[in-house]
Enzyme design. Structure first.
Site, PDB file in Angstrom:
ATOM      1  N   THR A 100      16.105 -28.967  -6.714  1.00 20.13           N
ATOM      2  CA  THR A 100      14.141 -28.903  -7.023  1.00 20.13           C
ATOM      3  C   THR A 100      12.872 -28.073  -6.986  1.00 20.13           C
ATOM      4  O   THR A 100      13.822 -27.300  -5.382  1.00 20.13           O
ATOM      5  CB  THR A 100      13.662 -30.517  -6.494  1.00 20.13           C
ATOM      6  OG1 THR A 100      14.286 -30.576  -5.472  1.00 20.13           O
ATOM      7  CG2 THR A 100      14.450 -31.868  -6.861  1.00 20.13           C
ATOM      8  N   LYS A 129      13.990 -24.507  -0.261  1.00 18.92           N
ATOM      9  CA  LYS A 129      13.727 -24.222   1.069  1.00 18.92           C
ATOM     10  C   LYS A 129      12.488 -24.962   1.451  1.00 18.92           C
ATOM     11  O   LYS A 129      12.675 -25.010   3.094  1.00 18.92           O
ATOM     12  CB  LYS A 129      13.640 -22.363   0.728  1.00 18.92           C
ATOM     13  CG  LYS A 129      13.899 -21.502   0.694  1.00 18.92           C
ATOM     14  CD  LYS A 129      13.204 -20.570   0.331  1.00 18.92           C
ATOM     15  CE  LYS A 129      12.448 -20.156  -0.846  1.00 18.92           C
ATOM     16  NZ  LYS A 129      13.861 -19.755  -1.341  1.00 18.92           N
ATOM     17  N   GLY A 210      11.995 -12.432 -16.918  1.00 20.64           N
ATOM     18  CA  GLY A 210      12.441 -13.834 -15.870  1.00 20.64           C
ATOM     19  C   GLY A 210      12.890 -13.374 -14.707  1.00 20.64           C
ATOM     20  O   GLY A 210      13.997 -14.275 -14.352  1.00 20.64           O
ATOM     21  N   GLU A 213       8.635 -15.566 -12.184  1.00 22.65           N
ATOM     22  CA  GLU A 213       8.028 -16.875 -12.845  1.00 22.65           C
ATOM     23  C   GLU A 213       6.858 -16.581 -13.268  1.00 22.65           C
ATOM     24  O   GLU A 213       5.299 -15.885 -12.983  1.00 22.65           O
ATOM     25  CB  GLU A 213       7.984 -17.424 -11.592  1.00 22.65           C
ATOM     26  CG  GLU A 213       8.390 -18.019 -10.921  1.00 22.65           C
ATOM     27  CD  GLU A 213       9.685 -19.181 -11.294  1.00 22.65           C
ATOM     28  OE1 GLU A 213       8.844 -20.057 -12.342  1.00 22.65           O
ATOM     29  OE2 GLU A 213      10.749 -18.788 -10.584  1.00 22.65           O
ATOM     30  N   LYS A 228      11.491 -17.896   3.707  1.00 23.42           N
ATOM     31  CA  LYS A 228      13.119 -17.452   4.049  1.00 23.42           C
ATOM     32  C   LYS A 228      13.410 -17.109   6.001  1.00 23.42           C
ATOM     33  O   LYS A 228      14.092 -17.721   6.538  1.00 23.42           O
ATOM     34  CB  LYS A 228      13.542 -16.161   3.820  1.00 23.42           C
ATOM     35  CG  LYS A 228      13.848 -16.871   2.262  1.00 23.42           C
ATOM     36  CD  LYS A 228      13.875 -15.569   0.975  1.00 23.42           C
ATOM     37  CE  LYS A 228      14.752 -16.160  -0.439  1.00 23.42           C
ATOM     38  NZ  LYS A 228      13.975 -15.825  -1.430  1.00 23.42           N
ATOM     39  N   GLY A 321      18.633 -14.902  -8.692  1.00 21.87           N
ATOM     40  CA  GLY A 321      20.250 -14.947  -9.532  1.00 21.87           C
ATOM     41  C   GLY A 321      20.680 -16.631 -10.218  1.00 21.87           C
ATOM     42  O   GLY A 321      21.054 -16.787  -8.748  1.00 21.87           O
TER      43      GLY A 321
HETATM   44  N1  LIG Z   1      16.168 -18.776  -9.423  1.00 26.75           N
HETATM   45  C1  LIG Z   1      16.791 -18.386  -7.699  1.00 26.75           C
HETATM   46  O1  LIG Z   1      17.461 -17.674  -8.415  1.00 26.75           O
HETATM   47  C2  LIG Z   1      17.221 -19.366  -7.149  1.00 26.75           C
HETATM   48  C3  LIG Z   1      17.578 -18.600  -6.099  1.00 26.75           C
HETATM   49  C4  LIG Z   1      17.792 -19.690  -5.173  1.00 26.75           C
HETATM   50  C5  LIG Z   1      16.966 -20.379  -4.660  1.00 26.75           C
HETATM   51  N2  LIG Z   1      16.013 -21.364  -5.719  1.00 26.75           N
HETATM   52  C6  LIG Z   1      16.009 -22.486  -5.393  1.00 26.75           C
HETATM   53  O2  LIG Z   1      16.327 -23.815  -6.124  1.00 26.75           O
HETATM   54  C7  LIG Z   1      15.406 -24.804  -6.213  1.00 26.75           C
HETATM   55  C8  LIG Z   1      15.686 -25.027  -8.261  1.00 26.75           C
HETATM   56  O3  LIG Z   1      15.445 -23.032  -8.643  1.00 26.75           O
HETATM   57  P1  LIG Z   1      15.072 -23.086 -10.627  1.00 26.75           P
HETATM   58  O4  LIG Z   1      14.742 -21.026 -10.297  1.00 26.75           O
HETATM   59  O5  LIG Z   1      16.297 -23.472 -10.946  1.00 26.75           O
HETATM   60  O6  LIG Z   1      13.962 -24.343 -10.492  1.00 26.75           O
HETATM   61  P2  LIG Z   1      13.493 -24.436 -11.909  1.00 26.75           P
HETATM   62  O7  LIG Z   1      13.611 -23.681 -12.603  1.00 26.75           O
HETATM   63  O8  LIG Z   1      12.010 -24.649 -11.375  1.00 26.75           O
HETATM   64  O9  LIG Z   1      13.936 -25.712 -11.618  1.00 26.75           O
HETATM   65  C9  LIG Z   1      13.506 -27.023 -11.421  1.00 26.75           C
HETATM   66  C10 LIG Z   1      13.539 -28.717 -11.610  1.00 26.75           C
HETATM   67  O10 LIG Z   1      14.167 -29.359 -11.032  1.00 26.75           O
HETATM   68  C11 LIG Z   1      13.119 -30.589 -11.676  1.00 26.75           C
HETATM   69  N3  LIG Z   1      12.329 -31.328 -10.715  1.00 26.75           N
HETATM   70  C12 LIG Z   1      10.970 -31.425 -10.781  1.00 26.75           C
HETATM   71  N4  LIG Z   1      10.784 -32.219  -9.705  1.00 26.75           N
HETATM   72  C13 LIG Z   1      11.521 -32.688  -9.660  1.00 26.75           C
HETATM   73  C14 LIG Z   1      11.667 -34.280  -9.167  1.00 26.75           C
HETATM   74  N5  LIG Z   1      10.850 -35.093  -8.916  1.00 26.75           N
HETATM   75  N6  LIG Z   1      12.669 -35.281  -9.970  1.00 26.75           N
HETATM   76  C15 LIG Z   1      14.178 -34.374 -10.437  1.00 26.75           C
HETATM   77  N7  LIG Z   1      13.905 -33.163 -10.317  1.00 26.75           N
HETATM   78  C16 LIG Z   1      12.730 -32.149 -10.441  1.00 26.75           C
HETATM   79  C17 LIG Z   1      12.654 -29.741 -12.651  1.00 26.75           C
HETATM   80  O11 LIG Z   1      12.749 -30.564 -13.659  1.00 26.75           O
HETATM   81  P3  LIG Z   1      12.084 -30.644 -15.461  1.00 26.75           P
HETATM   82  O12 LIG Z   1      13.948 -29.439 -15.929  1.00 26.75           O
HETATM   83  O13 LIG Z   1      11.985 -31.896 -15.972  1.00 26.75           O
HETATM   84  O14 LIG Z   1      10.650 -29.690 -15.146  1.00 26.75           O
HETATM   85  C18 LIG Z   1      13.812 -28.516 -12.393  1.00 26.75           C
HETATM   86  O15 LIG Z   1      15.024 -29.238 -13.202  1.00 26.75           O
HETATM   87  C19 LIG Z   1      13.971 -24.290  -5.832  1.00 26.75           C
HETATM   88  O16 LIG Z   1      13.366 -24.685  -4.802  1.00 26.75           O
HETATM   89  C20 LIG Z   1      14.569 -22.314  -5.983  1.00 26.75           C
HETATM   90  O17 LIG Z   1      13.788 -22.516  -4.908  1.00 26.75           O
HETATM   91  C21 LIG Z   1      16.103 -21.115  -6.652  1.00 26.75           C
END
Ligand SMILES: NC(=O)c1ccc[n+]([C@@H]2O[C@H](COP(=O)([O-])OP(=O)(O)OC[C@H]3O[C@@H](n4cnc5c(N)ncnc54)[C@H](OP(=O)(O)O)[C@@H]3O)[C@@H](O)[C@H]2O)c1
Length: 344
Positions: A100, A129, A210, A213, A228, A321
């Site tokens: 999340t 995190k 992409g 954000e 971090k 990524g």
């Molecule tokens: N992107 C990366 O490369 C990366 C790398 C390392 C760490 N992270 C971390 O990994 C996590 C996910 O990243 P992401 O890029 O996938 O984020 P994201 O695209 O914003 O996806 C977040 C997901 O969480 C869901 N969500 C929000 N509130 C929720 C709740 N109350 N209950 C259940 N699900 C809920 C959202 O739902 P909806 O789909 O309905 O909006 C979405 O599916 C974040 O904390 C981010 O900091 C990301």
């Protein structure tokens, strides 16, 4: 063949990639280790898809193609407004995967989900995190008291097993950790240097492809890198909190700054520093000589220099990524399965 039930909370960039990677690699994992990774429930902000006996490869691939926030429409498994208690009652997961978004004010929803998972006997893997940054000791104590694991290698240098290596350096006194910990801001600075564009143009390009954000605040204001540093500080046993990290906003960097730096043979970098000897932590805009090893790390790469009482090491790798991060999450899941669930 041993079945391992996995619940996934969060189905955005990383959640989708994780589900896809599991669907593509499940057979290989089954052949290699004799375990069946069964994704039994996946949740987003609007609902969940639940299948007690585990989704098959085809269903997982189909699921990963769904539009955002529409798991509840994934017939016949999707449901609206299901709470986590019901998900757990029906699926009895061994492992909870928390993907999340990070909320550094409350830690929610990750904080409550992680505590619920531990209190219901599930190991936890998180890429989010915020719960760790705000509640590290509480989460780890809860896990320890129940003999459970919490793994989080995707939270720092998401696509690189940096935290695994750092936590294995148990005999070292870690004096300094310094590096480029945020891929978005490193991409923006690289763009400014290579194409001589201003901050706004570089940010727009990062958003268009992409890398940034739509709301880049957490990256640009240094929250992500500061978070971090906090996680690193816990891993090395010298904990700090977010408030003690001095942060500068990257938006202060102008094209003139870049040109001045280049004229002097320097490169501007956004450097996170944890100096455990002087008890200093910061995320700052710094000028580095262009032959400095950190100055040479461009684009979406991350790099960290670790100085200990015995040695100095340098790590370079993908910061995030979706596919790389999904693999880090999957690696943590498999480590837990092999060490704790089936005890190999
Ligand atoms: N992107 C990366 O490369 C990366 C790398 C390392 C760490 N992270 C971390 O990994 C996590 C996910 O990243 P992401 O890029 O996938 O984020 P994201 O695209 O914003 O996806 C977040 C997901 O969480 C869901 N969500 C929000 N509130 C929720 C709740 N109350 N209950 C259940 N699900 C809920 C959202 O739902 P909806 O789909 O309905 O909006 C979405 O599916 C974040 O904390 C981010 O900091 C990301």
């Amino acid at each position: 063949m041993r079945n391992v039930n996995v619940v996934v909370m969060g189905f955005g960039n990383v959640g989708r990639a994780f589900v896809k990677v599991v669907s593509l690699k499940r057979k290989m994992i089954a052949e290699k280790y004799g375990i069946n990774i069964n994704i039994v429930a996946v949740g987003d902000s609007k609902g969940v898809a639940i299948k007690k006996e585990g989704f098959d490869e085809y269903e997982l691939l189909k699921m990963s193609e769904l539009p955002r926030s529409s798991l509840h429409m994934f017939a016949p498994y999707g449901r609206q407004e299901v709470d986590i208690k019901e998900v757990y009652r029906e699926t009895e997961p061994h492992i909870h995967v928390e993907l999340t978004p990070a909320n550094y004010l409350t830690g929610e929803p990750g904080y409550s989900n992680i505590l619920f998972a531990l209190r219901n006997n599930a190991h936890v893997v998180t890429a989010n995190k915020a719960p760790l940054v705000l509640h590290y000791s509480e989460i780890m104590n809860e896990a320890r008291s129940r003999g459970l694991s919490v793994r989080f290698r995707a939270t720092v240098m998401g696509g690189t097993p940096f935290l695994e290596m750092l936590s294995s350096m148990k005999s070292h006194d870690i004096e300094r950790v310094e590096g480029i910990l945020n891929a978005t801001t490193n991409y923006i600075l690289t763009e400014m240097h290579e194409n001589l564009v201003d901050f706004e143009q570089a940010l727009k390009k990062a958003q268009a492809i992409g890398v940034a954000e739509a709301d880049p605040t957490l990256d640009i204001e240094g929250f992500d890198a500061a978070a971090k540093l906090c996680i690193i500080s816990h891993v090395i046993g010298k904990p700090i909190n977010m408030n003690s990290v001095y942060r500068e906003s990257l938006s202060k960097v102008t094209l003139k700054d870049v040109l001045d730096a280049v004229r002097q043979g320097q490169v501007i970098k956004y450097v996170a520093l944890l100096d455990t000897q002087n008890k200093v932590a910061s995320v700052k805009i710094v000028r580095l000589p262009k032959d400095n090893i950190l100055a040479q790390v461009g684009g979406v790469l991350n790099a960290v220099r670790v100085k200990t009482d015995a040695t100095e090491l340098f790590f370079v790798g993908k910061g995030g990524g979706r596919i790389e991060t999904a693999h880090s999450v999957f690696d943590d899941v498999l480590s837990i399965v092999l060490e704790k669930v089936i005890g190999k």
